[in-house]
Design an enzyme around this catalytic site. Structure first.
Site, mmCIF file in Angstrom:
data_model
loop_
_atom_site.group_PDB
_atom_site.id
_atom_site.type_symbol
_atom_site.label_atom_id
_atom_site.label_comp_id
_atom_site.label_asym_id
_atom_site.label_seq_id
_atom_site.Cartn_x
_atom_site.Cartn_y
_atom_site.Cartn_z
ATOM 1 N N HIS A 17 0.835 -1.203 0.000
ATOM 2 C CA HIS A 17 0.000 0.000 0.000
ATOM 3 C C HIS A 17 0.876 1.262 0.000
ATOM 4 O O HIS A 17 0.627 2.201 -0.753
ATOM 5 C CB HIS A 17 -0.876 0.052 1.270
ATOM 6 C CG HIS A 17 -1.919 -1.018 1.358
ATOM 7 N ND1 HIS A 17 -2.118 -1.771 2.491
ATOM 8 C CD2 HIS A 17 -2.823 -1.459 0.457
ATOM 9 C CE1 HIS A 17 -3.112 -2.611 2.290
ATOM 10 N NE2 HIS A 17 -3.547 -2.460 1.060
ATOM 11 N N LYS A 41 -17.917 -6.089 6.844
ATOM 12 C CA LYS A 41 -16.630 -6.771 6.730
ATOM 13 C C LYS A 41 -15.991 -6.892 8.103
ATOM 14 O O LYS A 41 -15.892 -5.908 8.839
ATOM 15 C CB LYS A 41 -15.727 -5.976 5.771
ATOM 16 C CG LYS A 41 -14.597 -6.792 5.197
ATOM 17 C CD LYS A 41 -13.958 -6.068 4.026
ATOM 18 C CE LYS A 41 -12.741 -6.814 3.523
ATOM 19 N NZ LYS A 41 -12.117 -6.144 2.388
ATOM 20 N N ARG A 90 -1.745 -6.300 -8.455
ATOM 21 C CA ARG A 90 -0.670 -7.240 -8.148
ATOM 22 C C ARG A 90 -0.509 -8.276 -9.248
ATOM 23 O O ARG A 90 0.583 -8.506 -9.739
ATOM 24 C CB ARG A 90 -0.953 -7.944 -6.814
ATOM 25 C CG ARG A 90 -0.676 -7.074 -5.615
ATOM 26 C CD ARG A 90 -1.249 -7.666 -4.382
ATOM 27 N NE ARG A 90 -2.680 -7.876 -4.578
ATOM 28 C CZ ARG A 90 -3.535 -8.152 -3.610
ATOM 29 N NH1 ARG A 90 -3.097 -8.293 -2.385
ATOM 30 N NH2 ARG A 90 -4.817 -8.305 -3.845
ATOM 31 N N SER A 128 -2.977 -7.807 2.853
ATOM 32 C CA SER A 128 -3.226 -7.670 4.293
ATOM 33 C C SER A 128 -3.612 -9.021 4.893
ATOM 34 O O SER A 128 -3.217 -9.344 6.013
ATOM 35 C CB SER A 128 -4.350 -6.662 4.550
ATOM 36 O OG SER A 128 -3.984 -5.393 4.078
#
Ligand code: PNS
Length: 164
Positions: A17, A41, A90, A128
């Site tokens: 990040h 979430k 990514r 993460s």
């Protein structure tokens, strides 16, 4: 003034990040880092905690503002006169979901561009979730997250690793 927004969950912020934020800073006058408020979430850190961790990691970066937001990103971007959403890609696996969001955001706010930056090679695999998994098993995450938040992650996971 050209303003970028880097949105995400940032639970917690990783070196991947930070790499994207820093590269956004090279292109834009200001970068807003927007932490998503998503009550559905389950997260390791609350929104306020994630904001605090991000502020710590971006301390001294006068062109970076860290905010929390809920609602539509396209609307928030309009309110803040944002030029572009900046996101890291990514791998090919990220592409379909990101492409869908970019096209939807373009319909919701035609003035808003989405710019994808390929992550640097060393961050290709980093997320993460992976960081939380490694730390949860007592593994070394010092190569994956900024040093200034290492202890916060370890402490949270040692305290039972409860998600919010
Ligand atoms: O780090 P994440 O969880 O992949 O980030 C996803 C995020 C925050 C960028 C995305 O869920 C989002 O933009 N949410 C805001 C709600 C919204 O605008 N939804 C429509 C997007 S097409």
């Amino acid at each position: 003034m050209k303003i970028a927004i880097c949105p995400g969950s940032f639970d917690p912020v990783t070196l991947c990040h930070l790499d994207i934020i820093n590269r956004s800073r090279k292109v834009f006058d200001k970068t807003i880092v927007a932490v998503l408020v998503n009550p559905e979430k389950h997260t390791l850190f609350t929104v306020d905690e994630r904001i605090e961790l991000l502020k710590r990691c971006t301390k001294g970066m006068n062109d970076v503002e860290v905010v929390g937001f809920d609602g539509l990103l396209a609307e928030y971007a309009r309110e803040r006169n944002v030029t572009a959403i900046v996101k890291g890609l990514r791998a090919l696996s990220d592409f379909e979901y990101e492409f869908q969001m970019a096209l939807t955001n373009k319909v919701l706010n035609p003035n808003l561009e989405t710019m994808f930056l390929t992550t640097s090679a060393e961050n290709m695999f980093l997320s993460s979730s992976i960081v939380k998994q490694i730390a949860g098993f007592g593994g070394d995450i010092s190569n994956f997250v900024p040093e200034c938040i290492l202890e916060d992650i370890k402490e949270r996971l040692c305290a039972g690793g409860k998600t919010q």
